[in-house]
Enzyme design. Structure first.
Site, short mmCIF file in Angstrom:
data_model
loop_
_atom_site.label_atom_id
_atom_site.label_comp_id
_atom_site.label_asym_id
_atom_site.label_seq_id
_atom_site.Cartn_x
_atom_site.Cartn_y
_atom_site.Cartn_z
N PHE A 12 1.00 -1.22 0.18
CA PHE A 12 -0.03 0.17 0.00
C PHE A 12 0.91 1.25 -0.02
O PHE A 12 2.10 1.18 0.59
CB PHE A 12 -0.82 0.07 1.28
N ASP A 13 0.42 2.11 -0.82
CA ASP A 13 0.90 3.61 -0.48
C ASP A 13 0.20 3.88 0.79
O ASP A 13 -0.83 3.68 1.04
CB ASP A 13 0.39 4.55 -1.63
N CYS A 14 1.14 4.86 1.60
CA CYS A 14 0.44 5.13 2.77
C CYS A 14 -0.35 6.54 2.76
O CYS A 14 -1.53 6.63 3.28
CB CYS A 14 1.75 5.64 3.49
N TYR A 15 0.24 7.46 2.32
CA TYR A 15 -0.67 8.77 2.41
C TYR A 15 -1.55 9.15 1.12
O TYR A 15 -1.37 8.99 0.03
CB TYR A 15 0.59 10.13 2.33
#
Length: 122
Positions: A12-15
């Site tokens: 996953f990308d976080c932001y």
């Protein structure tokens, strides 16, 4: 159809995916602007942030430094000088940015089946 049973890891990308970066940005920047007599809408702040971030990312730098350049841009655009610590305040706030309401529960469910990997560049 995608066979999720074939996978062991999910990344996953976080932001913006798990973390509500817009709320984090607004919470960090509005007080700095207000301290210098600048009141703008959330939409205007986020639009200005996007423009400044895009400009700052034209050359490689860490995201922490990019956020400092963004704060420089706000000060330049609205005609004030950042006080000590204000340039770093946005980057320092990242650890306090809130998750989206469903992120924690969803990650818990996914973690029962997959190894989860979060990708970030802060």
């Amino acid at each position: 159809m995608l066979d999720f049973g074939r996978y062991e890891y999910l990344t996953f990308d976080c932001y913006g995916t798990l973390i509500d970066w817009e709320r984090g940005i607004l919470t960090a920047i509005h007080p700095v602007l207000a301290k210098h007599g600048v009141t703008i809408s959330d939409d205007e702040l986020l639009e200005r942030f996007g423009d400044l971030e895009s400009e700052a990312e034209r050359e490689y730098r860490s995201y922490k430094e990019t956020l400092g350049v963004v704060m420089d841009g706000f000060a330049r655009h609205y005609g004030f000088t950042l006080a000590p610590g204000e340039r770093e305040s946005l980057a320092a706030s990242v650890g306090n940015w809130p998750p989206f309401a469903d992120s924690i529960e969803a990650l818990g469910i996914l973690a029962s089946r997959y190894k989860l990997v979060i990708l970030s560049n802060i």
